[in-house]
Design a protein around this motif. Structure first.
Motif, short mmCIF file in Angstrom:
data_model
loop_
_atom_site.label_atom_id
_atom_site.label_comp_id
_atom_site.label_asym_id
_atom_site.label_seq_id
_atom_site.Cartn_x
_atom_site.Cartn_y
_atom_site.Cartn_z
N ASP A 63 40.94 37.02 43.22
CA ASP A 63 41.87 36.46 42.25
C ASP A 63 42.28 35.09 42.76
O ASP A 63 42.59 34.93 43.95
CB ASP A 63 43.11 37.37 42.10
CG ASP A 63 43.93 36.94 40.91
OD1 ASP A 63 43.83 37.57 39.85
OD2 ASP A 63 44.67 35.93 41.03
N SER A 64 42.30 34.12 41.87
CA SER A 64 42.51 32.74 42.33
C SER A 64 43.90 32.49 42.89
O SER A 64 44.12 31.51 43.59
CB SER A 64 42.23 31.77 41.18
OG SER A 64 43.16 31.99 40.15
N SER A 76 39.24 33.12 39.24
CA SER A 76 38.12 33.41 40.13
C SER A 76 37.08 34.29 39.45
O SER A 76 36.10 34.66 40.07
CB SER A 76 38.65 34.16 41.35
OG SER A 76 39.09 35.46 40.94
N ARG A 77 37.31 34.64 38.18
CA ARG A 77 36.49 35.68 37.57
C ARG A 77 35.01 35.35 37.65
O ARG A 77 34.54 34.36 37.09
CB ARG A 77 36.94 35.97 36.13
CG ARG A 77 36.75 34.88 35.12
CD ARG A 77 37.48 35.19 33.84
NE ARG A 77 38.92 35.08 34.03
CZ ARG A 77 39.79 34.64 33.11
NH1 ARG A 77 39.37 34.30 31.93
NH2 ARG A 77 41.07 34.56 33.38
C1 MIC Z 1 44.09 34.59 36.04
O1 MIC Z 1 45.25 34.34 36.34
O2 MIC Z 1 43.36 33.85 35.36
C2 MIC Z 1 43.49 35.89 36.56
C3 MIC Z 1 43.32 36.78 35.40
O3 MIC Z 1 44.39 36.51 37.45
C4 MIC Z 1 42.16 35.59 37.24
C5 MIC Z 1 41.39 36.78 37.63
C6 MIC Z 1 40.61 37.41 36.51
O4 MIC Z 1 40.11 36.73 35.64
O5 MIC Z 1 40.49 38.65 36.54
C7 MIC Z 1 42.29 34.69 38.46
O6 MIC Z 1 43.23 33.95 38.56
O7 MIC Z 1 41.39 34.68 39.31
#
Ligand code: MIC
Ligand code: SF4
Length: 649
Positions: A119-120, A541-542
């Protein structure tokens, strides 16, 4: 030469490479975290490695993104995650226990350790002095298998905080100021270290707000020193035994230094549609608001919400708007309940939501059409809230609270008769870990069956890099395209574990015909190519933003620049990231152009330019790549899963 905080932590964890800024280094990972929306893929990937138990010091699997299911999919995912955590030796934080970064900070963060999270906003734990990095799921899966994590040794930006904040100015305004300085692009390969006498005035949750939203600048991570405030926080969480002092040497070197005088700061907001679009609250004052949302991993600590309660006490929210409050964790919620502040919030008209991401990711609470929503989270990308034409303003909880009372963006420093009370960190947080399930014993693990419902698919395997990529520009997009544009979350989130289904929504907010167009090309045996502008793949980070395009036959992304996590995700799933040698060549390309990129293997091996033929225009353009030797191997192996299986078996 003295060492900064990153020098100290990286050197203590170094397993490969030269610790010099810009060099690729491999480091040992102490802790990992996953959340459900990225986690199912992580454990599906981990399963393919056939390793009985995780090889980190501590790993936690959280459920916090997808909890309000309207079908069987989320529940299937939750069961799968609970069973994999027990089987493979992870802690499991149940739905309702809180947002991963908040709970990790409260219950697991260790100063000086390395944390990798799918997760970012994993850098939230930089607030407790961890080197905490957000990565794609596959990088977490391989760390669980004991493999080092590879990153570019960061160029460290020192942010010196001087003095103390004025009333109504909080940690959120500090990070919004940092965003004003650094913007949301051009910081790839950097990391932020905070120092200066102003650091003393910030408790750990305030520091975590700052390191959390550092993610929006695109830096690898952000960190605070570990000092007496860190010890105080750990004591209040009953975990003082993990405290370790961590401070930079006085003669440490930095890539650049920014100074922020805290007493000069005014309340700020990030305006639509970018977290880097900063304006003062005084300029925005008077703007009518339809909705206020307070929560998320950025601003939902006990202190944040207790401060909101103090502001709302004895008053009622403006009748034109809706106020949603979502505590960051069950610890926060229980403390608000015990102190009576929860009753104050409810009495003022707040709708209390579960301790999850909800509104932040567009999973509920979408604003009305053309609505204005004032929120305390970290991202306001167009459409992310679930309403394509809504305007989202990102502010601190204090500003959100006064706005909820007046119905318009309000600057409490110049209008009205408001009383501001910063809330001190409690001496003791309420500790109740009953919603965190520890790993099963070693004997038990063998007997545990992994539970798979029909929503749990297979992790897709990519193909080895082709020597010639031949196909068409499937889509051409502009600057700052986020992963929310590439792979929308919100109501599509429940398909995260089902790649063929989720792939139906690739680029949905930009061009709904994209998946069909990709599949038609794939069926004809042609390759798909994406053309992007600056800072392609910003935001989350997806890894689905690489996996789903790969599934649809995308073989290369040509862009002016690509953000760190997304570039790594592309490589991990066998998509070649390429960059224009001359940025203006971007203008030459159009959707539908026929492209051939030949001699790729030789170019990568000999580190020479790659040539792009635009066959329908009889033109040739030079392209460059930025790949480490290891990343080239990953691409030649057909993605990181294939590559790592050879290493860990
Ligand atoms: C976001 O804030 O965009 C998320 C959802 O937490 C993402 C992770 C995801 O897409 O599952 C993130 O920040 O990495
Ligand atoms: Fe959840 Fe929002 Fe934080 Fe992402 S940014 S982890 S969606 S609260």
């Amino acid at each position: 030469m003295g060492e900064n905080l990153f020098d100290k932590i990286i050197k203590a964890h170094l397993v490969e490479g030269n610790p010099i800024p810009g060099e690729r280094v491999g480091i040992k990972v102490d802790q990992t975290l996953t959340q459900d929306a990225t986690g199912t893929m992580v454990y599906l990937e981990f399963e393919t490695m056939h390793i009985p138990t995780v090889r980190t010091k501590l790993s936690v699997s959280y459920i916090d993104h997808n909890t309000m299911q309207d079908g069987f999919e989320n529940a299937d995912d939750h069961r799968y995650l609970q069973s994999t955590a027990r089987k493979f030796g992870l802690y499991f934080s149940r739905p309702g226990n809180g947002i991963c970064h908040q709970v990790q900070l409260e219950r697991f963060g260790v100063p000086g350790d390395v944390l990798l999270g799918s997760d970012s906003h994993t850098p939230t734990n930089g607030g407790i002095g961890m080197m905490a990095i957000g990565v794609g799921g596959l990088d977490v899966a391989t760390s669980l298998a004991g493999a080092p994590f590879y990153l570019d040794y960061p160029k460290v930006i020192r942010v010196v905080l001087k003095g103390e904040l004025q009333p109504w100015v909080t940690a959120k305004d500090i990070i919004l100021k940092v965003l004003e300085h650094l913007s949301t692009k051009g910081n790839v390969g950097c990391a932020i270290e905070y120092s200066g006498d102003g650091v003393k005035s910030l408790d750990v949750p305030a520091r975590a707000t700052i390191t959390n939203m550092g993610a929006e600048t695109g830096v690898t991570t952000s960190i605070f020193p570990s000092d007496e405030n860190t010890l105080k926080f750990l004591k209040a969480q009953g975990r003082e035994e993990v405290f370790k002092e961590l401070k930079a040497d006085p003669d440490a070197e930095y890539y650049k230094t920014i100074e922020i005088d805290l007493k000069e700061l005014a309340p700020l907001a990030a305006c639509p549609h970018s977290p880097g679009n900063i304006e003062t609250i005084s300029k925005l004052a008077g703007l009518k608001v339809d909705q206020v949302c307070i929560g998320s991993c950025t601003n939902a600590s006990y202190q944040d919400l207790a401060m909101v309660a103090k502001i709302l006490k004895g008053k009622t929210i403006d009748p034109r708007l809706s106020l949603i409050i979502t505590p960051g964790s069950r610890q926060v919620l229980l403390m608000l309940a015990k102190s009576g502040e929860l009753a104050t919030l409810v009495a003022a008209g707040a709708r209390i939501a579960e301790c999850t991401c909800n509104f932040c990711i567009g999973a509920g609470f979408s604003p009305k059409s053309h609505g204005v929503s004032v929120r305390t989270n970290n991202r306001n990308f167009k459409g992310r809230s679930g309403t394509a034409d809504a305007d989202i303003y990102l502010v601190s909880p204090a500003i959100a609270a006064v706005t909820a009372l007046t119905g318009e963006i309000t600057d409490p420093t110049t209008s009205g008769d408001w009383e501001f009370a910063r809330v001190d960190m409690p001496e003791k947080f309420l500790i109740d870990d009953s919603m965190i399930i520890p790993p099963a014993s070693l004997e038990e693990r063998e007997k545990i069956e992994i539970q798979r419902g029909p929503n749990i698919g297979e992790p897709p395997i990519s193909e080895p890099l082709k020597d010639t990529i031949k196909g068409e520009v499937i889509i051409k997009v502009g600057d700052k395209i986020t992963t929310d544009h590439i792979m929308p979350a919100g109501r599509r989130l429940k398909y995260r574990s089902n790649i063929p289904k989720y792939a139906e929504f690739v680029f949905e907010p930009v061009d709904e015909t994209c998946p069909q167009c990709c599949l038609e090309h794939k069926e004809k045996g042609e390759d798909g190519i994406i053309v992007g502008g600056l800072s392609y793949g910003q935001g989350s980070s997806r890894e689905h933003a690489a996996i789903c395009p790969m599934y649809l036959g995308i073989k290369a992304v040509l862009a002016k620049s690509i953000e760190r996590i997304h570039a790594d995700n592309l490589v991990n799933f066998g998509i070649l990231p390429l960059y224009f040698e001359n940025e203006s060549d971007y203008d030459t390309l159009e959707k539908g152009d026929k492209l051939t990129i030949a001699g790729i293997h030789e170019a990568l091996k000999s580190n020479t330019d790659v040539k792009l033929q635009i066959t329908n225009k009889q033109k040739e353009l030079p392209l460059k790549f930025k790949l480490s030797e290891r990343q080239k191997e990953i691409l030649f192996s057909g993605g990181k899963l294939n590559y790592i299986k050879k290493q860990v078996s």
